[in-house]
Design a protein around this motif. Structure first.
Motif, short mmCIF file in Angstrom:
data_model
loop_
_atom_site.label_atom_id
_atom_site.label_comp_id
_atom_site.label_asym_id
_atom_site.label_seq_id
_atom_site.Cartn_x
_atom_site.Cartn_y
_atom_site.Cartn_z
N SER A 1085 0.85 -1.19 0.07
CA SER A 1085 0.05 0.10 0.14
C SER A 1085 0.86 1.36 0.00
O SER A 1085 0.41 2.21 -0.59
CB SER A 1085 -0.79 -0.01 1.06
OG SER A 1085 -0.39 -0.26 2.24
N VAL A 1086 2.06 1.09 0.49
CA VAL A 1086 2.93 2.40 0.66
C VAL A 1086 3.08 3.01 -0.84
O VAL A 1086 2.93 4.09 -1.10
CB VAL A 1086 4.13 2.19 1.38
CG1 VAL A 1086 4.97 3.32 1.42
CG2 VAL A 1086 3.93 1.75 2.81
N LYS A 1087 3.67 1.84 -1.85
CA LYS A 1087 3.98 2.38 -3.18
C LYS A 1087 2.73 2.91 -3.84
O LYS A 1087 2.63 3.69 -4.34
CB LYS A 1087 4.48 1.33 -3.75
CG LYS A 1087 5.87 0.88 -3.55
CD LYS A 1087 6.29 -0.18 -4.05
CE LYS A 1087 7.65 -0.79 -3.66
NZ LYS A 1087 8.00 -2.15 -3.94
N LEU A 1088 1.37 2.16 -3.40
CA LEU A 1088 0.32 2.62 -4.27
C LEU A 1088 -0.22 4.00 -3.80
O LEU A 1088 -0.79 4.69 -4.38
CB LEU A 1088 -0.97 1.42 -3.85
CG LEU A 1088 -0.74 0.14 -4.58
CD1 LEU A 1088 -1.68 -0.70 -3.93
CD2 LEU A 1088 -0.71 0.30 -6.31
N GLN A 1089 0.08 4.26 -2.46
CA GLN A 1089 -0.56 5.51 -1.95
C GLN A 1089 0.27 6.68 -2.69
O GLN A 1089 -0.54 7.76 -2.61
CB GLN A 1089 -0.15 5.55 -0.35
CG GLN A 1089 -1.27 4.99 0.54
CD GLN A 1089 -0.98 4.98 1.78
OE1 GLN A 1089 -0.03 5.20 2.22
NE2 GLN A 1089 -1.80 4.37 2.32
N LYS A 1090 1.37 6.50 -3.17
CA LYS A 1090 2.02 7.62 -3.78
C LYS A 1090 1.17 7.85 -5.11
O LYS A 1090 1.36 8.82 -5.66
CB LYS A 1090 3.70 6.87 -4.21
CG LYS A 1090 4.37 7.35 -2.92
CD LYS A 1090 5.96 6.74 -3.26
CE LYS A 1090 6.44 6.72 -1.91
NZ LYS A 1090 7.72 5.57 -1.97
N ILE A 1091 0.71 6.74 -5.60
CA ILE A 1091 0.01 7.12 -7.08
C ILE A 1091 -1.72 7.32 -6.49
O ILE A 1091 -2.36 7.33 -7.27
CB ILE A 1091 -0.10 6.11 -8.31
CG1 ILE A 1091 -0.33 4.88 -7.32
CG2 ILE A 1091 1.67 6.24 -8.49
CD1 ILE A 1091 -0.43 3.78 -8.65
N GLY A 1092 -1.96 7.38 -5.23
CA GLY A 1092 -3.37 7.74 -4.94
C GLY A 1092 -4.29 6.59 -4.58
O GLY A 1092 -5.35 6.81 -4.31
N ILE A 1093 -3.57 5.26 -4.49
CA ILE A 1093 -4.47 4.08 -4.42
C ILE A 1093 -4.31 3.82 -2.97
O ILE A 1093 -3.06 3.44 -2.45
CB ILE A 1093 -4.01 3.21 -5.47
CG1 ILE A 1093 -4.45 3.49 -6.84
CG2 ILE A 1093 -4.70 1.84 -4.99
CD1 ILE A 1093 -4.08 2.53 -7.81
#
Lengths: 1151, 562
Positions: A1085-1093
């Motif tokens: 999720s950390v990586k995804l959060q960077k693209i708003g997910i």
């Protein structure tokens, strides 16, 4: 202190607790103000006892007065109050090595956690995380231990070991004791429940690929029995604690506070919570509609920042492969026919299809019957057929040519094909202190594995709440659905499934010109071409629209009094149209064409006004509610049929384009209820709990007994709070509870029940008094009235306990109940001399039920990356009819093809839906055996003409002489099996490993019987001359094979084989099924959060992967048949629409 | 509509129409009144009267409607669904007529004269339903408009009540009615006389028959007479004819849910398989029946006892492809209006093809039913194709004038006036001998709708009994000739079993039938009539079970069925 914080602190509340734990005081304040306290229990020592006594005081002042003396201080952040103990900075000496530690705290689901207390163990140093979940703390050295604590999560202690950055994941706390459960007209903390309420784990439940919430419920809640089928959109049979009445046994559903009889169109993705109210203590607040149990559902609300979630799956459903019905090949069919004729003493074997040789030979053509290749009668130029013919004369002129399918047509797989299933769901949510909202849209499309059956459904929902002021809230929960759902009438030998196991395999699907082939021409039985049956429904349409929901307004009159007014209900409409084509391919054809259109519409609404009281005084916690409710229900249906169409173009056919006769009917019904409601929940010191509810219902359905009272009382004792158990570490919480009350039922009577009425109906009271074809209307008595009918009473007692063990690793909830059903409404058949008018319902019958419901759940963390959880539910019920009517102690249902003898007997002293008939006790293996039995019978009766058993004969069934009178009479019929299981069970298993999750759900029933009526069609040669089974040919009685399954194959029905209900058809119906297995992967999720997910999970899922059963039919899950439509007759398999294996690929996404 | 709204002239008249509607015995959707399958409640008594009387085989196949087999073979028990279905349909009829009388008494806008006409019809219909009940079960409860407790014991004296009702109707009904479906004085007279005859009150019966024969007219005022052609009785285009004494007025295509008012209970009784009718192959005339149409080639009279020695040639076991020439001997022309025979015109449907229209020849024999079949040329109005099997607009004649003449002949013979008896019989035979009414070969076998040639379809020969024959040979002979005539004139019309019982010869006749027919078709191989038991059917077990009061059952079963 920011402005919002000040607002919270300025809130005036009243609170009065003497020597309460700080924890308890804080909880109370939390309840009164909806403010969250965040604290670390180690620091605050929340067990400390203090007194607080305030009337309409500012919260800030109360906190100051109560906490400051204990050296506890607070600060406000967002909507939370953080508590901390004042640091004694003096303890920190200058020569200590001060280290600043930073980090982030998140949940096990990856969400960042604001407001987490971070403390250094053994000191008074502490801080809290900010809104991003980040913290920074100054530690006195590299070897200290940090303690992270947060409400609802298990605290974690982590040694620093010299690190300066420490990211922590907190795991949600295991115990659900603090969970709030929605019950009738309010909420309760789970730990305060005194009645039998099953709380469904909605997340687990919605993993299965079905649109129906009722189907999803199977095995998920103890005390609930669900029997479904594989047909899209076919609502299953739902029974809460068994069968409660002779009529409608469906539970009441309460969705967002609105009572309804149907949740068929509820989008499972919208469900927030689901509770099953099983006993009087919980359900009888719903009074006259409570007896079948109540399922309370709330739908999701928005919160926090705007979030979009997208949940979707797509999959394929695979029908069972192989020779599903064990059907013979065409050559074997011919051999069986020859064998049956031999067995029946035939001397002439001439057959129009198979010739007259010593063995039968398959023809090349079935039409003209028995023709061989090259026969001039098979010249295609002779062929004449118009499939859409409109007159008998055309029909008479047809010349059909149809080849024999020597390999055999696999009718099962001609009508059952792989089919797709998909669900696409989008939800947008958000909320703040000004209100919240949820908007969702769902598209569900399940194609049936049976051709031309499907469910297509569009649902949208809007739930919003507006906080007009601090004390006034208004809002609405609304859903609108559009459903297209063509279905077949299930479990009937006369639907396409039935005809698929009846149609002979030598019949091809189509004739030489591509028109339908069939049993036309004789000698091929009387079955219909099932492919034709289903394909002819192609242009039939049905659509249902439904608006369901509520609007509400809520005002806090004082801190402890809330007034709520809610108006809710539904408005629905639906229309169907269907065309019946003439047939030409079958042995029995209908040359008629007709068209039927029907429309229904209706509404019902409930207007509910409640005043709730919620106050804690010292150790006394009181919650109470009083209210009124008005309910009105209205339905209208109209149907028209016309015949004699000259064109079958679906664009042409409507009610006015046929040539008659046309028939139209319509009907309207309405009824109302007016109710007074009261409930009080009281607890003393969180230890002794008492709940009292009462409802008075007034119904328009009754004339002399309009009002009924439905009281209930329940009590609980949290034994674990007693000092003698306080020290037992493994018992985290233990509560014993019991309840008693009365629930009512009025579903089975209609408004007209009270009155004797006269009516007029074509086909019943019209007569051609003037001759010719004109009929004239007349009257007849269509209903006899019973003005004295009143409520069914369901007197219920319940005992149970709830235990939380090992700090929440294990939860157990168990209940034992008894229900005595009195004044049971039944419409006993009237003696024929009274005429045929509809018999009214009278309060004459009695029934009782008892059983256990148990649910056990456990969870454990094996390592930091592997977690396990499991939930098991077990449901038992034992039902016994105690009285049916003054004149009769049984009633029989479901005759199928036994011509007047019924399969099911509902009898006093027995459960509902028991199979009844002759018990097979082997075969008559020789004429000597037969003669001996006859002689015995003659000796017993003294009549030299008597026989032991009607149609006695070698190779036929020998029936058991159960009454020992020396011969077989109707009195020897006995109970052969019970459609009700001893118990049913569900098991949810879950494992997570790092980003992977795996879950499986098993469901099973044990100890029930199924009446396999399919065997009547396939295991007996004379049963309407249809397709037969391998059993009939290879495992039937012959002089050489005495150890057979089926009796001797003959050409005629007989009492000793298939003419009467007997135990041959009864099978063990127990099964265990892997209903669902799923494997999912959540992306980091950390990586995804960077693209708003926020969240991205993909999964693979399989449903109905395997079934372990001894049942020989296609699917052991057998509910109520359309053939009887009676809810007291189930478990008869006359060709089921089986649940199919389904494979899905799914996605959960939120941003 | 509530009770108050029917207690007036319009309401009572509507209830009366509702009572007539009960004559159909149906309630729509192919169900009998009260909920059994349609064929259970059929007013034509094709099961209880014709099949049980040996007129016909059940037909179709063994596995279809297996409940008829025990009735046909006299081994059924009281649980057989046919009994309950019929019982409930008839008592609903009784109940409807009682409602007419009940609300007639409450209505204030009906003149005494109007009241008599209404009551006369209601009591006629009630007596008809009870007549049926009496024929079937002998003893049964009497329920009239005054009774509120419907759980009554069986009455041993239904005849008194039935004759009382018919008498009232006879004395109060007008001679003609505005609508032909309404019963009149003369229908009541004929039925009253028939009731006396069933009670063997020959003198009372004869007195009324004499008046009815001399003066009776139909409801539309036509003097009672035989139709010129035998088949006119079975043609909707000829309805409202002088032979109709008491008729159930059938109507086709009136109810889209099925032929409720169009012989719904008889919808199974059409040729099977490749036939144009679709379903279901029941009610096949027995070989024994067909043989009775043999006439002596010189006298033109029947072989009263030895008819089976002169069996009519049939096509049993002869496949569709094979050649078949129909019987060449002398036959009563009524044969070909009564049974479908291979090679003989089947109305205007073409020559009857034999096995191709029969579901299981070895079970039900080679013949097809005919009196209940509509014509192709008038199918548009006479056939009812609203459901999976056809109905028709062919009226069911409960009493037709030929029936009256033959019943009167019995009375005369019993009274010793054999010459008058012979006149009545000869009147019936003379009509059968009318060549206008014979069946002729088609002009073109391949175009049956194009009409008939002038070549008779078979070698028909029929004569009247020669003058003085009855008187010369005595009463016993006269009666046997009357009985025989009744059998062939009214064959397949639902009377035979009840005639055999009232004549007291059921055991002898039926066991002889089983012995003969049982060797030819498999359906009646188990047949055995037991005297003292099988004269009446068992009271439905369900009704006995429902009659419980306290701990005892009010209804008592007929002898031999316990």
């Amino acid at each position: 202190k920011n402005v919002k914080g000040q607002e919270i602190l300025n809130k005036e509340i009243s609170i009065n607790i003497n020597q309460g734990q700080i924890k308890q005081i804080l909880a109370e304040i939390q309840q009164l103000t909806s403010v969250n306290f965040v604290y670390s229990s180690t620091v605050i020592k929340a067990q400390r006892k203090v007194s607080v006594n305030a009337v309409n005081k500012r919260l800030g002042q109360i906190l100051d007065e109560t906490l400051n003396p204990l050296n506890i201080y607070y600060k406000v952040e967002d909507n939370q109050i953080l508590l901390y103990e004042k640091e004694n900075t003096g303890l920190l000496s200058a020569n200590q090595n001060l280290i600043t530690v930073k980090g982030k705290v998140s949940s096990d689901k990856g969400e960042s956690l604001p407001g987490v207390s971070v403390n250094i163990k053994g000191t008074k140093i502490g801080t809290t995380t900010d809104s991003n979940g980040s913290y920074a703390i100054t530690a006195p050295g590299p070897d200290v231990t940090l303690v992270f604590s947060y409400i609802g999560f298990t605290a974690k202690e982590i040694p620093l070991n010299g690190r300066t950055v420490l990211n922590v994941q907190l795991i949600e706390e295991l115990t659900s004791l603090g969970e709030v459960v929605v019950v009738g007209y309010g909420t309760q903390r789970k730990k305060d429940l005194t009645s039998a309420v099953a709380v469904v784990n909605v997340g687990e439940m919605i993993k299965q690929p079905t649109s129906s919430v009722n189907n999803l419920l199977q095995g998920q809640a103890s005390g609930v029995t669900v029997l479904g089928s594989g047909q899209p959109g076919e609502e299953p049979q739902v029974r809460i604690r068994g069968v409660n009445t002779f009529g409608n046994n469906n539970p009441l559903y309460v969705v967002d506070g609105v009572p309804t009889q149907s949740i068929a169109d509820l989008n499972p993705n919208d469900i927030e919570t689901m509770q099953v109210l099983k006993d009087a203590g919980s359900a009888s607040i719903y009074g006259s509609r409570a007896a079948n149990g109540v399922i309370v559902i709330t739908t999701k609300k928005g919160k926090g920042k705007v979030t979009v979630t997208y949940d979707a799956y797509y999959g394929t459903q695979r029908p069972k492969g192989g020779n599903v019905w064990n059907v013979l090949t065409p050559q074997e069919m011919a051999d069986l026919k020859h064998m049956a004729m031999t067995n029946s003493g035939a001397t002439d074997f001439a057959d129009s299809l198979y010739g007259s040789g010593p063995t039968y030979v398959l023809p090349d053509y079935i039409l003209p019957a028995g023709a061989k290749e090259g026969d001039p009668r098979t010249n295609p130029s002779l062929y004449k057929l118009k499939p859409f013919y409109t007159s008998d004369n055309e029909y008479h002129s047809f010349y059909r040519i149809s080849r024999a399918n020597k390999q055999g047509t696999d009718w099962y797989h001609e009508i059952f094909r792989p089919a797709s299933i998909t669900s696409q769901n989008v939800a947008i949510t958000g909320g703040s202190d000004q209100g919240n909202y949820l908007f969702s849209a769902n598209y569900f499309n399940q194609q049936g594995t049976l051709i031309n059956t499907y469910l297509k459904r569009y649902t949208i929902r809007s739930n919003s709440q507006y906080n007009i002021s601090k004390r006034i809230r208004v809002g609405e929960n609304l859903a609108y659905s559009i459903t297209n759902n063509p279905k077949i009438a299930g479990l009937s030998g006369d639907n396409a499934i039935g005809h698929a196991f009846r149609e002979q395999p030598i019949v091809p699907v189509r004739d030489i010109m591509g028109n339908y082939a069939g049993s036309y021409g004789g000698n091929l039985g009387d079955a219909y071409n099932p492919v034709a049956m289903q394909e002819r429904t192609r242009d039939n349409k049905s659509q249902q629209n439904r608006l369901f929901g509520n609007i509400f307004a809520e005002a806090d009159l004082t801190d402890f009094l809330t007034l709520r007014s809610q108006f809710g209900g539904e408005n629905y409409s639906g229309a169907t149209r269907a065309f019946v084509y003439p047939t030409y391919e079958n042995a029995e054809n209908s040359t008629l064409n007709s068209y039927t259109e029907s429309a229904l519409d209706g509404y019902n609404y409930s207007w509910t006004n409640t005043l709730s009281f919620n106050k804690t005084i010292d150790k006394h916690r009181i919650k109470a509610v009083v209210g009124t409710e008005f309910f009105k229900d209205y339905t209208h249906v109209s149907t028209g049929t016309n015949q004699g169409y000259f064109s079958f173009d679906p664009n042409y056919t409507n009610l006015s384009t046929g040539s008659g006769p046309m028939k139209t009917t319509s009907a309207r019904t309405s009824n109302t209820l007016f109710s007074l409601i009261g409930r009080v929940d009281y607890s003393y010191n969180d230890k002794y709990l008492l709940g009292v509810t009462i409802r008075r219902d007034g119904s328009s359905k009754f004339l002399e007994h309009v009002y009924g009272w439905f009281p209930a009382v329940s009590a609980g004792w949290r034994v674990s709070q007693e000092s003698f158990l306080k020290d037992v570490k493994w018992i985290t919480d233990l509560k014993i509870r019991g309840g008693y009350g009365i629930m009512g039922n009025q579903l089975n009577v209609s408004g007209g029940n009270s009155f004797t009425t006269f009516g007029s109906a074509v086909g019943t009271s019209y007569y051609a008094i003037g001759g010719g074809n004109n009929i004239v209307s007349g009257f007849y008595q269509n209903q006899t009235g019973n003005p004295g009918a009143k409520w069914e009473k369901n007197i219920n007692s319940n005992f149970g306990f709830d235990a939380t063990l090992f700090g929440g690793h294990i939860d157990i909830s168990a209940d034992y109940y008894r229900k005595n059903i009195r004044d049971l409404l039944y419409n006993p058949e009237m003696i024929g001399t009274a005429g045929a008018a509809k018999v009214p319902f009278v309060n004459i019958a009695q029934m009782k039920n008892n059983g256990f419901d148990i649910s056990v759940s456990g969870n454990t963390q094996i390592s930091s990356t592997v977690k396990l959880n499991a939930t098991a539910t077990i449901t038992t019920y034992h039902n016994e009819i105690q009285k049916i009517s003054g004149g009769s102690d049984y009633y029989d249902v479901d005759s199928r093809r036994f011509d007047g003898s019924n399969i099911i007997r509902n009898a006093v002293g027995h459960p509902i839906s028991q199979f009844f008939g002759y018990k097979v006790d082997g075969f008559w293996n020789s004429q000597q055996e037969v003669d001996a039995a006859n002689q015995k019978a003659q000796a017993a009766t003294g009549n030299p003409g008597d026989v032991y058993q009607t149609d006695i004969g070698v190779g036929r069934f020998k029936y058991a002489d159960t009454n020992g009178d020396g011969r077989i009479t109707a009195d020897d019929r006995t109970f052969l099996g019970n459609a009700n299981p001893n118990y049913s069970y569900g098991l949810n298993l879950g494992v997570t490993y790092k980003n992977w999750d795996f879950s499986a759900f098993f469901y099973g029933v044990q100890g029930n019987s199924i009446w396999n009526q399919v065997k009547w069609w396939t295991d007996f040669n004379p049963s309407f001359g249809g397709a037969k089974s391998k059993t009939a040919l290879y495992d039937s009685w012959t002089p050489q094979n005495h150890n057979a399954k089926a009796p001797i194959q003959e050409t005629a029905n007989s009492f000793g084989t298939n003419a009467v209900p007997n135990s041959y058809f009864v099978e063990n119906g127990s099964y265990l099924r892997l209903k669902n297995a799923q494997i999912g992967y959540s992306f980091n999720s950390v990586k995804l959060q960077k693209i708003g997910i926020n969240k991205l999970r993909v999964y693979l899922s399989g449903a109905n992967l395997f079934t372990i059963t001894k049942y020989s039919g296609v699917d052991p899950e057998i509910g109520t048949s359309s053939e009887t439509g009676q809810q007291t007759a189930y478990g008869v398999d006359d060709g089921s629409y089986p649940s199919q294996r389904t494979f899905l690929l799914g996605l959960n996404l939120s941003f | 509509v509530s009770e108050e709204l029917v207690a007036n002239k319009n309401g009572v008249n509507a209830l009366l129409i509702g009572s007539y509607a009960a004559l159909y015995g149906m309630q729509g959707n192919n169900q009998s009144l009260g909920g059994g399958e349609a064929w259970q409640g059929s007013p034509s008594n094709w099961v209880f009267g014709s099949i049980a009387g040996g007129d016909a085989s059940k037909g179709s196949a063994g596995s279809d409607q297996p409940a008829i087999d025990p009735i046909a073979n006299f081994y059924s028990d009281a649980n057989n669904a046919y009994y309950n279905g019929k019982w409930k349909a008839l008592y609903e009829g009784v109940s409807r007529t009682n409602n007419v009388l009940k609300f007639l008494a409450k209505a204030t806008d009906i003149t005494p004269e109007e009241g008599k006409v209404i009551a006369g019809q209601a009591r006629f219909l009630r007596a008809h339903f009870y007549f049926e009940i009496r024929k079937l079960w002998n003893k049964a409860p009497w329920i009239d408009e005054t009774i509120t407790d419907f759980n009554q014991p069986v009455s041993a004296d239904l005849w008194a009540k039935i004759t009382e009702d018919f008498k009232f109707s006879y004395e109060n009904l007008p001679g003609t009615q505005g609508e032909i479906g309404r019963v009149n004085k003369w229908a009541a007279g004929a039925y009253l006389a028939k009731s006396y005859l069933y009670q063997r009150k020959y003198a009372e019966a004869k007195a009324i028959f004499d008046i009815v024969i001399a003066s009776g007219v139909t409801s539309s005022g036509k003097k009672y007479d035989l139709n010129p052609s035998f088949e006119d009785n079975f043609m909707p285009s000829k309805e409202n004819n002088p032979e109709e004494v008491f008729t159930i007025q059938m109507a086709a295509n009136a109810d889209p849910s099925g032929p409720t008012s169009g012989n719904n209970g008889d919808m199974l009784n059409f040729p099977y398989g490749g036939s144009p009718f679709g379903c279901c192959g029941f009610f096949q005339p027995s070989i024994d029946l067909v043989n009775r149409f043999r006439t002596n080639e010189t006298t033109g009279l029947p072989y009263l006892t030895s008819y089976n020695d002169y069996a009519v040639k049939n096509d049993m076991g002869i496949g569709g492809g094979a050649e078949f020439t129909p019987d060449q001997g002398t036959l009563d022309p009524r044969i070909d209006w009564t049974a479908g025979r291979r090679g003989v015109p089947y109305l205007d449907w073409g020559n009857y093809p034999g096995a191709a229209w029969i579901r299981d020849q070895s079970y039900g024999g080679p013949y097809g039913p005919k009196k209940n079949i509509y014509w192709q040329k008038t199918a548009a109005t006479d056939a009812d194709k609203t459901t999976w099997a056809p109905g028709s607009a062919i009226n069911y004649l409960v009493i037709r004038f030929a029936d009256v003449l033959l019943l009167a002949a019995e009375c005369e013979a019993q009274a010793g006036s054999l010459t008058v008896a012979q006149q009545y019989v000869n009147r019936v035979r003379a009509r059968a001998a009318n060549k206008e009414g014979w069946v002729y070969k088609y002009k073109d076998d391949s175009k049956p709708m194009e009409g008939f040639s002038d070549v008779p379809a078979a070698n028909y020969k029929i004569s009247e009994y020669p003058a003085g024959d009855f008187a010369g040979k005595g009463q016993a002979y006269a009666l046997s000739a009357i009985y025989y005539e009744r059998k062939i004139e009214l064959a397949m019309e639902g009377h035979r079993f009840f005639d055999l019982v009232r004549w007291g010869i059921a055991e002898k006749e039926l066991n002889a039938y089983f012995d003969y027919q049982g060797k030819l078709t498999s359906d009646v191989r188990r047949g055995r009539f037991t005297a003292g038991r099988n004269e009446y059917y068992p009271i439905p077990q369900r009704q006995i079970d429902l009659s419980i009061k306290g701990n005892t059952k009010v209804l008592t079963q007929n002898p031999g069925y316990n």
